[in-house]
Structures are given as structure tokens and as C-alpha cells.
Design a protein around this motif. Sequence first.
Motif: not given
Length: 502
Positions: A351-371
Motif C-alpha cells: 500500500a505504501k508503495q502504491l501511495h495508499l493509506e489503508p485504515k488501521p483496522t484493514d488487513v490483507w484482503g481489505d488492502i488488496m481491495a483498496l489497491a
Amino acid sequence: MSEETRETTVPESARESSEAEIRKNKLEGLLQEGKDPFLITTCPRDITAQEIRGRFAELENKDVCIAGRIRSWRDMGKAGFMDVYDRSGRIQIYMKIDQVGEDSYTDLKNYWDVGDIISVKGYVFKTRRGEISVHAKEIRLLAKSLLPLPEKFHGLKDTDLRYRQRYLDLIVNPEVKETFVRRSRIIKTIRDMLDGMGYIEVETPVLNTIPGGAAARPFVTHHNTLDIDMYLRIATELHLKRLIVGGMEKVYEIGRIFRNEGMDVKHNPEFTTIEMYEAYTDYFGMMERTENMVRACARAACGADRVAYQGEEIDFESPFRRITMNDAILKYTGIDFLSFKHDDEKAREAAKQLHLEPKPTDVWGDIMALAFDEKVEDKLLQPTFVYDYPVEVSPLTKRKRGTPELVERFELYVARCELANAYSELNDPVDQRERFVRQMELRAKGDEEANMIDEDFLTAMEYGMPPTGGMGMGIDRLVMLLTDSPSIRDVLLFPTMKPKEE
């Protein structure tokens, strides 16, 4: 200052106010003469403007009765022409004082205005210029317009006013009416298709004791007799799946959904969806039905498989592209989320590499969907099924066979916008309860869109739910796409608007 200059500097609001006063005085004149137009209760109209034009060869010199609104008027002393519009379009009316009678013609000149609703009896003919028209024998005022229509050559351009006063928009902008004719055609196509496949159309409650079936913030109301808070539905899913348990096997509902969320060109607090569920099929079965449905709607609304949307051509003729979420992210970002599945730390590094800011509660799957949402969605112009989503963002979906980190879900994207969402429906009540519990944990941490536990739905599942495929699609977004409309407000007759301050 010349008289002409003074005329052009009168504010529009003042002009309208002055003209409205004149029109009210004309109505008063009619009433004093015992000619109240609002007492007329019926009209023997037997044809539309479009039918006259289309059937001119058989109707020439035949008597007809047409009714509609005056949109323009050309007075030539003892004769005149009017353009009258009905629901089908425009027809020209020719009137002569010795044909319609001196009394009627005098009333017309003294009391009638552009915007008035009239009926005309007369015969069909063609003018010397070749225009199909109606030669009036009898004219009658059916309703007096007390407010002037927008000025002819400028029309109604203010989008805020158009949405607030849709009735005025429909009067002066004929293309707007065509949008809603197409909308009706699209919905009819969906109904005809599903009815022909043996689906049953049903109605489920709008007022729910639990907001379920989607991740969304609900509207809350209160039932006085029961003394409980209730929620306007955010989805029809959980009730429709109860019907699958009950053995109905193929059901659908086209209806209003309410979500207490933001408003933009793609979102309105109330909107229309089609949700359909079919026993003994899966998400691939739903893909086939969805593709056929969208293609059929394009043909019904546009008469073609290739449709222009905001300057770009959308191809509904070719088979819709299919790609997994992970492959789509890999294609457009170079990151393979499945290579470090369930590793939350590596997901945050990605997420950091893609300049994304996930929520503190986000896990692997949440971050994948965010990407996917942030880096892929805006690349999907042509119809594309994106499938195999992470389980964390799909609490009502069956796990993918052989890859339990993912679920059997797809979303259809067209013109860089999500159009439909579908699952192989989760039918394991134990797994479903566990996912509801996780949703409640998220809710406890402040996520107002997380699902609540629906105990009655879980009870229904415990009686046994067959393998089922389900799909939900936004009717409004489909209509936007097939009418080349840039905003959801253009395809809602009465979009939600903030009240104007008086």
C-alpha cells in the motif's frame, strides 16, 4: 434611454412576475364570462401527434381530435398557426376565424397564452410548404398556464432548476423525456428476460429491523406503535435469499434502495436496483445472465451493440472481458497480492508503495481491495468482469474452491464504473455466523457500514439453502450508460436535492 434598451434591462424574475400577473388577469376575465377552463373534466382526444405524422396517407382530410400544450404561436390577424406538443411530440395547428368561430377566435386572442393546454378538432392536411398539420374546426381551452415557460431560444439550461422542477424540464427539453422513455424500455427488457427464464418477481420489506445485505449506512426511522427504530432497506438480498430457502428457486426484485451516504454524479441517497437469485448455479452462471441482460438492454434502448458514452465507444457486442482481481492489480501495478496472502505487514508495504493509506483496522484482503479500487477501476472502459475477491470484503459470499482466502464474487465494470455485483452465495450457516461476528467487531470499532447479525436469516440458512448464484445491478447507472448521461440526476425524475431557502 430608449424604450428598447429599457425592455432588455428588466430582470428575468421581474418579467416573469409581470407576465404571471397578466395571465392571472386573463383567467379572471374567463371566469367573469363563465368560461372556467378548469371545470372541463374530459377530452375526446383520439390520436397523438406522432400517429398523425406516421399515418398521414390514410388520415389526410380525415377528422381527428388532438390535445396538448401550446409551445409557439404565430398570429396573422384572422388566421394563425400554433405548435402543440403532446407526449409523442409536435404537431402544427392552422386556425381561421371563419372556421373555428368568431367567439372562440376572440377568446384565443384575448385569453390564451403559450403554455396553455388545449384540444383541437379538425382535419389532417399538408400545408403548401409540405408540413403535416391539423386544420382546426373547433378549439377549446382545457387548462390555463398561469406561469410563463422559459424563453423559447434559451430554454431551461440551469441544471439545478431542471432537477428541482422536472415537470418544467420535461416541457421545454424534449430529449429529457426520451431519456425516461429509454429507462422504461430498459426495465421492461429486464423483466421480460427474467420472466421468460422462469423467474418470479417479488416484493420484500422496505422497512427493516436490521440493515443488512450490504456495507452501507442506513436511514433510521421510528415505528410509533411498536416503539422501535427501523431502517430503510440498504439492499434486498437477505429477504430474497430467505425465499430461496423456502423453495422459490428463481426470484428477483426491482426496487428502491436507500443509503445515507454521500452524493455525487454516481450516487443518490435513493436509487433503483435489480437483485436476482437462482438456486443450483454459481457466480459464473450469473456472469452469463448478466452479460446477456446488459446486451439485451443496450439493443432495446439504443438499437445497437455498440454505444457511445461521453465521447467513447462501448462495445457490448464482443464477449465481456474476464479477469481476476489479483491479475488486474498485477497487470496495472505489478504487485501480486496472492504471493503474500494473509501477510498484513507485506500488504501495508505494498500500500505504501502504491501511495495508499489503508485504515488501521484493514488487513490483507481489505488492502488488496483498496489497491484495486484506487489503481485499477479507472482503467476499465470496456465491459469487464472482475472476479475472485478477498473474503474480508465479501461477508455474504461462498469461499473459492481451493483458495479459501478468496470468495466466488464478481463485479461488472463498464466505462470505469461498477455496474453489477454478484456472488456464489454463502450457504454455510456456521461460516456465515463467523463472518457476521467479524462485521460486528468492525462495527464496534466505529465502522458504521459493517453488517449487523441477522439471527432470523441465520435460522433460515440452518434449515438448508441450496447452492445459489445472486446478482445485483444498479438500474440508474445502467440507464446513465445507455442514454449517454453524465450524472445520475439526469436519469432520476426527482433526484434528491437540498431544499431551497425561501
